[in-house]
Design an enzyme around this catalytic site. Structure first.
Site, mmCIF file in Angstrom:
data_model
loop_
_atom_site.group_PDB
_atom_site.id
_atom_site.type_symbol
_atom_site.label_atom_id
_atom_site.label_comp_id
_atom_site.label_asym_id
_atom_site.label_seq_id
_atom_site.Cartn_x
_atom_site.Cartn_y
_atom_site.Cartn_z
ATOM 1 C CG ASP A 221 24.127 49.210 43.749
ATOM 2 O OD1 ASP A 221 25.054 49.228 42.922
ATOM 3 O OD2 ASP A 221 24.307 49.322 44.980
ATOM 4 C CG ASN B 67 32.504 43.773 44.245
ATOM 5 O OD1 ASN B 67 33.094 43.610 43.190
ATOM 6 N ND2 ASN B 67 31.884 44.895 44.537
ATOM 7 C CG ASP B 68 28.020 44.436 44.919
ATOM 8 O OD1 ASP B 68 28.924 44.242 45.745
ATOM 9 O OD2 ASP B 68 27.363 45.482 44.879
ATOM 10 C CG LEU C 235 37.317 42.306 44.518
ATOM 11 C CD1 LEU C 235 37.795 42.414 45.950
ATOM 12 C CD2 LEU C 235 36.784 43.653 44.059
#
Length: 490
Positions: free
Chosen positions: A167, A46-47, A44
């Site tokens: 974040d 992601n961000d 995977l």
């Protein structure tokens, strides 16, 4: 396969090199694997994190779980580039497993400080009864790309937020440092953006939530970013659970921006023009974008092309997702633009002018190309991509330059996914005006820039690789000009 919690959070050392080799071979041979977009070697992605310019190179990291297409024990993978187009994957650079990131190194940002790159990121920790604790952590990267984590957390979870506190975007304003952090308020369960200040990156002062005129931010804010764009402050973020009367969107979660004349750090206040949030990307699959101001004065943005909680067809091949092309942000005559960086032209192998008065524009477009097309005013039609020449197998771009509408329809292009969130996206355009499209296709990725980047629509699709026609859906003569460019690999 069904992944158990134990499997998702197993130490990386418990996975064999043979398994990793097999997963990487499986991903590399996928017909859907993009070539000039950053994608995972396995598992995977992601961000995007830590997007920056340091030591003469562009850097971006991404969250990764290398062992399957699921969210598990996350680390940062490091990529570098000399031109924002050709990226080299350097592998895992920021692994999880410390006291303050035992269950994942989550999203964060970077700032050049003296001759090092400072990384600020969220550490995910789970207690024995699986309660989450969030810490904002720091690490230094030297010019040899060696990263050293700080022993202590920079910011611990405040009492007034839930465990959804993550974040951080690290900003350097004059001689002070600020961190914007996505948060969920414990009392209201509403999304907020928290602001912290430091003079030395060690001692952080809690300035509370950012005050603003944007009304409801849903139940959680993720990935807040503040950048300077042509004299304006642009706040980019992901408000989860945003009410439809605040922003009409059929995506599971939106990625938005808001523009202001300035951000008042003393008063901790952001006053958006017209109190308005605008969808950053009008397509299906953009989320968790990260932007920063580079030394050249420009603002650049990169996004995760993927959405939480949606299964994608490549899951069965044990890999998932990619990052977007890098876009340069501009504000021209009050209009926000996202444009491909100029170096994208380096990928062009050859150019072909589009034929006139033909339904089929390109018979064998391949899987990697750029299509520049200007459609004249006062006409309607349907442009087919990844097609066998029919609408039954095609990504459809339905245009109406009379009323000013463009609809992207992926209902008939290969394997279906995410259909519960709709298979069409529509944008409004100026009526009775030409429509300019700059379209980038990369195997299973399509990024559509409308009218020089006034609007952008990004999507994944999973078509039969034999479907390579670019065509109009009927024999009606269209008023258009354009060119096709075959693109090479990264």
């Amino acid at each position: 396969m069904a992944w158990t919690r134990e499997q998702r959070y197993r130490n990386y050392s418990n996975y064999s090199t043979t398994l990793i080799d097999n997963l990487e071979k499986q991903a590399a041979t996928s017909q859907y694997k993009p070539k000039f977009h950053i994608s995972p070697k396995s598992g995977l992605l992601n961000d995007p994190n830590g997007f920056s310019f340091f030591n003469g190179q562009w850097h971006v990291f991404y969250q990764a779980f290398p062992f399957g297409p699921v969210h598990g024990l996350k680390s940062w993978v490091h990529c570098v580039s000399n031109d924002l187009v050709h990226w080299q994957n350097l592998g895992i650079a920021l692994p999880a497993g410390g006291r303050y990131d035992s269950h994942g190194a989550y999203s964060g940002s970077a700032q050049v400080i003296d001759d090092q790159l400072f990384l600020m990121y969220t550490g995910n920790v789970r207690t024995q009864d699986w309660q989450r604790e969030s810490f904002q952590n720091g690490a230094w990267m030297d010019k040899d790309n060696h990263i050293t984590k700080l022993m202590e957390a920079l910011i611990k979870q405040p009492t007034y937020v839930t465990d959804h506190f993550r974040d951080p975007q690290l900003l350097k304003i004059n001689h002070e440092y600020y961190a914007l952090i996505g948060a969920q308020d414990k009392e209201t369960l509403k999304g907020e953006i928290a602001l912290f200040q430091s003079n030395d990156l060690k001692n952080w002062h809690d300035l509370g939530y950012v005050k603003h005129n944007l009304h409801d931010l849903g139940f959680m804010v993720e990935c807040p970013n503040l950048v300077d764009v042509d004299g304006k402050k642009v706040l980019i973020f992901c408000p989860q659970g945003l009410p439809q009367d605040e922003l009409k969107t059929t995506n599971i979660y939106p990625n938005v921006y808001a523009i202001a004349d300035h951000f008042d750090f003393e008063q901790n206040y952001f006053e958006a023009e017209r109190g308005e949030m605008v969808q950053l990307d009008e397509g299906f699959d953009v989320y968790a974008s990260q932007a920063f101001n580079a030394p050249d004065g420009n603002a650049y943005l990169i996004s995760w092309i993927g959405l939480p909680e949606i299964a994608y067809p490549t899951d069965k091949e044990n890999w998932a997702h990619c990052l977007s092309m890098v876009k340069q942000l501009k504000i021209i005559d009050g209009q926000f633009y996202q444009q491909p960086v100029a170096a994208m032209s380096k990928l062009r192998d050859y150019e072909q002018k589009l034929p006139q008065k033909q339904r089929v524009l390109i018979e064998k477009a391949g899987q990697q190309y750029e299509l520049q097309l200007t459609l004249g005013a006062n006409q309607t039609g349907n442009l087919l991509l990844a097609s066998d020449g029919t609408t039954e197998h095609a990504l459809q771009l339905k245009f109406n330059t009379i009323d000013g509408k463009l609809t992207v329809d992926r209902s008939n292009v290969g394997e279906k996914f995410g259909v519960e969130f709709g298979e069409q996206r529509q944008i409004r355009l100026d009526p009775n005006a030409p429509l300019m499209l700059d379209i980038f296709v990369d195997h299973s990725v399509c990024e559509i820039f409308v009218n020089d980047g006034q609007k952008v629509l990004t999507l994944r699709y999973f078509a039969d690789e034999s479907h390579t026609k670019i065509a109009f859906s009927d024999e009606k003569l269209m008023n258009y000009t354009g060119q096709y460019f075959a693109l090479n690999d990264m």
